[in-house]
Scaffold this active site. Structure first.
Site, short mmCIF file in Angstrom:
data_model
loop_
_atom_site.label_atom_id
_atom_site.label_comp_id
_atom_site.label_asym_id
_atom_site.label_seq_id
_atom_site.Cartn_x
_atom_site.Cartn_y
_atom_site.Cartn_z
N SER A 1 0.83 -1.22 0.00
CA SER A 1 0.00 0.00 0.00
C SER A 1 0.86 1.26 0.00
O SER A 1 0.34 2.36 0.09
CB SER A 1 -0.94 0.01 1.21
OG SER A 1 -0.19 -0.12 2.42
N THR B 1 -39.49 27.06 -10.83
CA THR B 1 -39.79 25.72 -10.32
C THR B 1 -40.05 24.89 -11.57
O THR B 1 -40.60 25.43 -12.55
CB THR B 1 -41.03 25.69 -9.40
OG1 THR B 1 -42.16 26.12 -10.15
CG2 THR B 1 -40.88 26.58 -8.18
N HIS B 2 -39.62 23.64 -11.58
CA HIS B 2 -39.70 22.78 -12.78
C HIS B 2 -38.97 23.42 -13.97
O HIS B 2 -39.32 23.17 -15.11
CB HIS B 2 -41.16 22.51 -13.19
CG HIS B 2 -42.04 22.11 -12.06
ND1 HIS B 2 -42.22 20.80 -11.67
CD2 HIS B 2 -42.78 22.85 -11.20
CE1 HIS B 2 -43.05 20.76 -10.64
NE2 HIS B 2 -43.38 22.00 -10.32
N SER C 1 -12.96 26.45 -27.82
CA SER C 1 -13.09 25.19 -28.55
C SER C 1 -11.94 25.10 -29.56
O SER C 1 -11.44 26.11 -30.03
CB SER C 1 -14.43 25.18 -29.27
OG SER C 1 -14.38 24.37 -30.41
N LYS D 1 -16.78 29.85 -29.37
CA LYS D 1 -17.16 29.20 -28.11
C LYS D 1 -16.40 29.69 -26.89
O LYS D 1 -15.23 30.01 -26.94
CB LYS D 1 -16.93 27.70 -28.24
CG LYS D 1 -17.84 27.06 -29.27
CD LYS D 1 -19.10 26.55 -28.65
CE LYS D 1 -18.83 25.18 -28.12
NZ LYS D 1 -19.96 24.56 -27.54
N GLU E 1 -18.45 22.33 -15.43
CA GLU E 1 -18.82 21.00 -15.94
C GLU E 1 -17.99 19.91 -15.26
O GLU E 1 -18.49 18.84 -14.92
CB GLU E 1 -18.61 20.93 -17.46
CG GLU E 1 -19.64 21.76 -18.22
CD GLU E 1 -19.25 21.97 -19.68
OE1 GLU E 1 -18.74 21.03 -20.30
OE2 GLU E 1 -19.45 23.09 -20.18
N GLN F 1 -7.40 -1.96 3.98
CA GLN F 1 -6.36 -1.18 3.31
C GLN F 1 -6.97 -0.39 2.14
O GLN F 1 -6.43 0.63 1.72
CB GLN F 1 -5.27 -2.13 2.81
CG GLN F 1 -4.13 -1.47 2.09
CD GLN F 1 -2.94 -2.40 1.97
OE1 GLN F 1 -2.27 -2.67 2.94
NE2 GLN F 1 -2.67 -2.90 0.77
N1 ARG Z 1 -1.14 -1.26 5.07
C1 ARG Z 1 -2.06 -1.70 6.02
C2 ARG Z 1 -3.38 -0.96 5.86
O1 ARG Z 1 -3.39 0.01 5.24
C3 ARG Z 1 -1.55 -1.49 7.42
C4 ARG Z 1 -2.11 -2.41 8.45
C5 ARG Z 1 -1.61 -3.78 8.24
N2 ARG Z 1 -1.98 -4.65 9.29
C6 ARG Z 1 -1.96 -5.98 9.13
N3 ARG Z 1 -2.30 -6.69 10.14
N4 ARG Z 1 -1.64 -6.53 7.99
O2 ARG Z 1 -4.40 -1.39 6.31
#
Ligand code: ARG
Length: 459
Positions: free
Chosen positions: A23, A155-156, A277, A283, A290, A322
């Site tokens: 992560s 309205t509408h 554009s 334009k 948007e 995670q």
């Molecule tokens: N990278 C993990 C998360 O974001 C950290 C916690 C990990 N804990 C574990 N018991 N594997 O959730």
């Protein structure tokens, strides 16, 4: 990078599994929170004599060095680490050897990550609150400048009754003020420290959870360690508050797009917030509005991601969690990006009051006032409503509006009509007489502006 847990395993993690599991590409942005949380934890371990004060101070000093080095670019976060928690601990041990290995006493990544997200989101939410305040101020500035500009209220999407542009704009100020109060409310529940919940069951060490909570600016600690590591309600609450913010910005954007079109031309967006554009030279597109409208779907998606990710999870921590980070980070960053462009876009548009007024002159938007005129002369409202309906039909057939009917024509419908009706149904009268609280008159709008300013000051 070798794994912290390698003692139990006889084989290294498969490379694709390692990548899948990692992560760090998205949680590295919490490096400050992770290091500060670790510093507070080390200080607590020292103060409670769980580790020696000397070790605690060595750890804190080294963590401070790591923080500074990352901030000034002297240390790159190693993206081969599983997550930011692993990286910081590995770097610490690299710098101070075995002493660094004492940091993870009476702690788990489960309470560590829960702590980091709360701290990270607390900071980002406070930024969103400031940006919302700036947007409300921009709206108030426009409402001040346009408090007497008359345009049709719809309205509408059908012309309904005349209103002032200041009144219409202040409706959005009220929505965003509610958003501010929602975020502040969510902050209250979010600002409790889960640190010390450890893996899930607490710890046998003599820790002091309030000690770390206080250093890290929390209002208190979470009351149950299993909940402490499993709770992501604060992410859902925030994502839901962010969804509402986006819904408000999106409705406002939709109107800005309509008002900027040649069909309405009530406002002109500043050149610096529009695009041209590639093929049509004439334009001027309201791309910013948007995009804000478009990005709303993405923030709603983040909310659903979080709710769905959590719905089947047994207690306590599961790796599914995670997935919370990419969703909530995307949500908060999208809201920030939108507000960053939205406030100056609102602040800099100009209004075309004549076009607004002309639109208000069409569409019989003073019909209610004509009915009210008859009611004031004694007729029951339903009867007045019917007569005015017949008059409108007559006008449409004869290409007239209520203001251009002669008094003789009016008299054919009722003897109650007299010359004073023209003043009663003028757009200026229709607007200035709506002095009820929250109404459209300049006087009422000024009160709404005052209320909004007070709310901004008190928050
Ligand atoms: N990278 C993990 C998360 O974001 C950290 C916690 C990990 N804990 C574990 N018991 N594997 O959730």
């Amino acid at each position: 990078m070798g794994k912290m847990w390698e003692g139990r395993f006889s084989k290294a993690l498969d490379q694709t599994a390692d990548d899948f599991n990692s992560s760090i590409s998205f949680d590295s942005k919490m490096f400050r929170q992770d290091i500060k949380g670790s510093m507070a934890h080390a200080a607590m371990l020292g103060a409670k004599e769980i580790i020696s004060l000397e070790d605690a101070n060595t750890i804190i000093g080294a963590l401070q060095g790591i923080l500074e080095d990352i901030e000034k670019g002297a240390l790159n976060i190693d993206m081969t680490c599983e997550d930011i928690h692993m990286f910081v601990e590995a770097e610490l041990t690299k710098r101070i050897g075995d002493t660094g290995k004492r940091l993870h006493t009476a702690r788990s990544r489960n309470d560590q990550v829960a702590l980091d997200i709360r701290m990270y989101l607390r900071d980002e939410t406070n930024k969103v609150i400031e940006m919302l305040k700036d947007t409300v101020e921009a709206i108030i500035e426009q409402a001040q400048k346009n408090k007497d500009a008359i345009l049709p209220g719809y309205t509408h999407l059908q012309r309904a009754q005349p209103i002032t542009f200041g009144h219409h704009l202040m409706a959005y100020a009220m929505m965003l003020l509610r958003d501010i109060s929602r975020l502040k409310d969510a902050l209250k529940r979010m600002n409790l420290s889960p640190l010390g919940s450890c893996a899930l069951a607490g710890t046998t060490y003599n820790t002091d959870r309030n000690f770390t909570a206080q250093i890290l600016g929390f209002d208190g600690i979470t009351a149950n360690s299993i909940d402490g590591v499993s709770d992501r309600d604060f992410c859902v609450e925030l994502a839901s508050a962010f969804s509402l913010i986006m819904m408000h910005l999106s409705r406002f954007s939709e109107e800005i797009i309509l008002w900027s079109s040649w069909e309405f031309k009530f406002i002109e967006l500043d050149d610096s917030f529009t695009t041209g554009s590639s093929i049509m030279p004439q334009k001027k597109n309201s791309d910013m509005a948007e995009l804000v409208r478009g990005k709303t779907g993405r923030v709603y998606g983040d909310l659903i991601t979080l709710l769905t990710m959590l719905k089947g999870l047994p207690l306590a921590y599961n790796k599914d969690m995670q997935e919370d980070k990419e969703a909530i980070f995307d949500s908060v960053e999208t809201v920030q990006k939108c507000l960053e462009v939205f406030a100056p876009m609102v602040r800099t548009f100009t209004t075309l009051k004549d076009n607004m007024y002309k639109a208000a002159q069409k569409g019989f938007i003073n019909a209610t006032d004509l009915a009210d005129y008859m009611v004031k002369k004694g007729l029951p409202f339903r009867s007045a409503y019917k007569t005015v309906g017949q008059i409108v039909a007559y006008c449409i057939e004869n290409n007239k509006v209520l203001d251009t009917m002669t008094i003789e024509e009016y008299k054919k419908y009722s003897e109650l009509f007299e010359d004073d009706l023209y003043n009663e149904i003028s757009l200026e009268t229709c607007v200035s007489k709506r002095i009820s609280e929250g109404g459209t008159s300049v006087e009422s709008v000024e009160k709404q502006i005052k209320l909004a300013l007070e709310s901004l000051k008190n928050d």
